[in-house]
Design a protein around this motif. Structure first.
Motif, PDB file in Angstrom:
ATOM      1  N   ILE A  27       2.352  -1.269 -12.968  1.00 37.62           N
ATOM      2  CA  ILE A  27       1.034  -0.824 -12.523  1.00 37.62           C
ATOM      3  C   ILE A  27       0.120  -0.624 -13.725  1.00 37.62           C
ATOM      4  CG2 ILE A  27      -0.218   1.110 -11.489  1.00 37.62           C
ATOM      5  CD1 ILE A  27       2.064   1.420  -9.524  1.00 37.62           C
ATOM      6  N   ASN A  28       0.628  -0.012 -14.772  1.00 33.40           N
ATOM      7  CA  ASN A  28      -0.182   0.235 -15.955  1.00 33.40           C
ATOM      8  C   ASN A  28      -0.590  -1.071 -16.634  1.00 33.40           C
ATOM      9  OD1 ASN A  28       0.159   2.977 -15.522  1.00 33.40           O
ATOM     10  ND2 ASN A  28       1.942   3.117 -16.854  1.00 33.40           N
ATOM     11  N   VAL A  37       2.212  -6.511  -8.347  1.00 36.37           N
ATOM     12  CA  VAL A  37       1.027  -5.731  -8.717  1.00 36.37           C
ATOM     13  C   VAL A  37      -0.013  -6.709  -9.251  1.00 36.37           C
ATOM     14  CG1 VAL A  37       0.089  -3.875 -10.114  1.00 36.37           C
ATOM     15  CG2 VAL A  37       2.431  -3.720  -9.267  1.00 36.37           C
ATOM     16  N   LEU A  85       1.873   3.017  -2.517  1.00 36.27           N
ATOM     17  CA  LEU A  85       2.907   2.959  -3.546  1.00 36.27           C
ATOM     18  C   LEU A  85       4.244   2.466  -2.962  1.00 36.27           C
ATOM     19  CD1 LEU A  85       2.098   6.212  -5.576  1.00 36.27           C
ATOM     20  CD2 LEU A  85       1.512   3.855  -6.152  1.00 36.27           C
ATOM     21  N   SER A 132      -3.822  -2.223 -11.842  1.00 40.15           N
ATOM     22  CA  SER A 132      -3.919  -1.972 -10.415  1.00 40.15           C
ATOM     23  C   SER A 132      -2.998  -0.819 -10.045  1.00 40.15           C
ATOM     24  CB  SER A 132      -3.520  -3.215  -9.616  1.00 40.15           C
ATOM     25  OG  SER A 132      -3.451  -2.935  -8.233  1.00 40.15           O
ATOM     26  N   THR A 133      -3.373  -0.076  -9.030  1.00 41.88           N
ATOM     27  CA  THR A 133      -2.537   1.036  -8.571  1.00 41.88           C
ATOM     28  C   THR A 133      -2.053   0.811  -7.142  1.00 41.88           C
ATOM     29  OG1 THR A 133      -4.501   2.238  -7.822  1.00 41.88           O
ATOM     30  CG2 THR A 133      -3.722   2.682 -10.061  1.00 41.88           C
ATOM     31  N   ASP A 134      -1.984  -0.455  -6.715  1.00 42.96           N
ATOM     32  CA  ASP A 134      -1.675  -0.762  -5.317  1.00 42.96           C
ATOM     33  C   ASP A 134      -0.598  -1.846  -5.238  1.00 42.96           C
ATOM     34  OD1 ASP A 134      -1.824  -0.737  -2.573  1.00 42.96           O
ATOM     35  OD2 ASP A 134      -3.569  -2.054  -2.473  1.00 42.96           O
ATOM     36  N   HIS A 179       0.828  -1.211   0.000  1.00 35.40           N
ATOM     37  CA  HIS A 179       0.000   0.000   0.000  1.00 35.40           C
ATOM     38  C   HIS A 179       0.867   1.269   0.000  1.00 35.40           C
ATOM     39  CE1 HIS A 179      -3.249  -2.745   0.684  1.00 35.40           C
ATOM     40  NE2 HIS A 179      -2.929  -2.987   1.933  1.00 35.40           N
ATOM     41  N   GLY A 239       5.154   6.328 -10.267  1.00 31.57           N
ATOM     42  CA  GLY A 239       4.386   5.314 -10.975  1.00 31.57           C
ATOM     43  C   GLY A 239       5.257   4.179 -11.473  1.00 31.57           C
ATOM     44  N   SER A 240       4.649   3.251 -12.198  1.00 32.83           N
ATOM     45  CA  SER A 240       5.346   2.058 -12.665  1.00 32.83           C
ATOM     46  C   SER A 240       4.668   1.516 -13.899  1.00 32.83           C
ATOM     47  CB  SER A 240       5.349   0.985 -11.568  1.00 32.83           C
ATOM     48  OG  SER A 240       5.701  -0.269 -12.087  1.00 32.83           O
ATOM     49  N   GLN A 291      -4.641  -7.638  -8.878  1.00 31.59           N
ATOM     50  CA  GLN A 291      -5.932  -7.299  -8.303  1.00 31.59           C
ATOM     51  C   GLN A 291      -6.377  -8.480  -7.468  1.00 31.59           C
ATOM     52  OE1 GLN A 291      -8.806  -5.169 -10.646  1.00 31.59           O
ATOM     53  NE2 GLN A 291      -7.328  -4.781 -12.266  1.00 31.59           N
TER      54      GLN A 291
END
Length: 371
Positions: free
Chosen positions: A117-118, A143, A87, A122-124, A85, A113-114, A145
């Motif tokens: 992630i893209n 990364v 980032l 997911s952004t977590d 969590h 960012g990463s 979901q």
């Protein structure tokens, strides 16, 4: 918990409270060190608590509140922690050479960012695993979901561990039903870097639901795996096959495979998992980094073996997400996250805490100690 917060404002002091556990059974003429009645309480730590801070840039994580923690000694002599969590939130213990605290939140690894992630939507980022190799710190993070096999393990590197110093290198490996074996049957989360102290061969251990724990050799740049070296290290034949958070350590000629077993998250005091199915910390050992790993009864971890070394007891609930800090003040330490039911009676995920204990080795098997 409110009374503690009001008394200490942004500080939480955690640790050894009076245990109500029953007396340990006989083990010869001494308490059985392998019995759950001998499990200690977490050691005392202190640190920042940002859970009620609406301006927190790390979603309230960091300080004393960690999930899937990782501890590492920094180049400045201070210990740093990393967590799922925020980032991949970074905290630092203000007392040099100590993991007791005071743990202060510094920022995040992936502030910019990463690409991973893209790719996964997911952004977590989850379960950071940070190790120093040469003069560089390597952070393998996951990364995904929740409940999805479409997952990736990414890599970021730094010379200092500080926010703003990290370079993201993207995915090291990814899993999906369309990937090559074994990534088509496994889940690419919860990575652990292990460099064999005897052979110097680097390995990446990973996995969760979907066939549990696997291992690859890494290439020399530590940025990709040798696909042909895949090995399964553990497997629970009983659904839902909940084994994850692998961590490989070495001591006294033995390789120890630690892992978390059971349900990790989403606890609700009104509907907790069936007792014994929540997170617990288990272990097996081998004479080689590639296994086979067995428990004290000699049962292979691939056949459902594994000894519980730490689980729910007293005010501790669902410990897991563990790692090993070697040679901390001359001893090995097991660290982990857990729910303190005295401070978190609703069992909220965001109030999980960092805990740790010393490791003793009895006949080559690890047991935890309060001192």
């Amino acid at each position: 918990m409110a009374s503690i917060k009001s008394a200490m404002k942004n500080t939480v002091l955690l640790g050894l409270l009076a245990s109500t556990a029953a007396a340990a059974p006989s083990y010869g003429h001494k308490p059985d060190p392998f019995s759950n009645a001998s499990w200690p309480l977490p050691r005392e730590i202190s640190g920042q608590d940002d859970t009620a801070n609406p301006n927190s840039t790390t979603q309230g994580w960091g300080g004393v509140h960690l999930h899937d923690p990782c501890l590492v000694l920094g180049p400045d002599g201070h210990y740093y922690s990393f967590s799922t969590h925020g980032l991949t939130v970074i905290s630092r213990a203000s007392n040099k050479g100590s993991i007791d605290g005071y743990w202060q939140i510094l920022g995040s690894v992936l502030e910019a960012g990463s690409s991973v992630i893209n790719n996964t939507g997911s952004t977590d980022p989850w379960a950071p695993d940070v190790h120093k190799v040469g003069d560089t710190y390597f952070d393998y993070y996951a990364v995904s979901q929740f409940g999805s096999q479409i997952s990736s393990i990414g890599l970021a590197t730094s010379k200092t561990l500080l926010p703003g110093s990290w370079t993201d290198h993207g995915a090291v490996l990814s899993s999906s039903p369309d990937a090559d074996y074994p990534l088509n049957i496994t889940n690419a989360i919860d990575a652990n870097l292990f460099v064999d102290p005897k052979t110097h061969v680097p390995y990446l251990i990973y996995g969760s639901f979907w066939a549990d724990l696997y291992e690859f050799q890494l290439n020399s740049d530590l940025k990709s795996v040798k696909q042909e070296t895949a090995l399964q290290l553990s497997f629970d034949p009983v659904l839902p096959q909940a084994e994850e958070g692998a961590y490989l350590s070495y001591a006294g000629g033995w390789y120890y495979l630690w892992y978390s077993h059971g349900i990790c998250c989403g606890y609700n005091v009104s509907a907790l998992p069936t007792p014994g199915t929540e997170y617990s910390i288990r272990v097996g050992r081998s004479k080689a980094a590639t296994g086979p790993f067995v428990d004290r009864a000699g049962v292979d971890l691939k056949a459902g073996g594994g000894n519980i070394v730490f689980g729910s007891h007293d005010y501790v609930y669902g410990p897991g997400g563990q790692g090993v800090l070697s040679n901390y003040r001359g001893r090995d330490v097991l660290y982990y996250h857990y729910v303190n039911t005295n401070l978190n009676p609703t069992y909220k995920d965001e109030l999980k805490l960092l805990g740790w204990n010393y490791i003793n080795y009895i006949d080559g098997w690890p047991v935890l100690s309060s001192r």
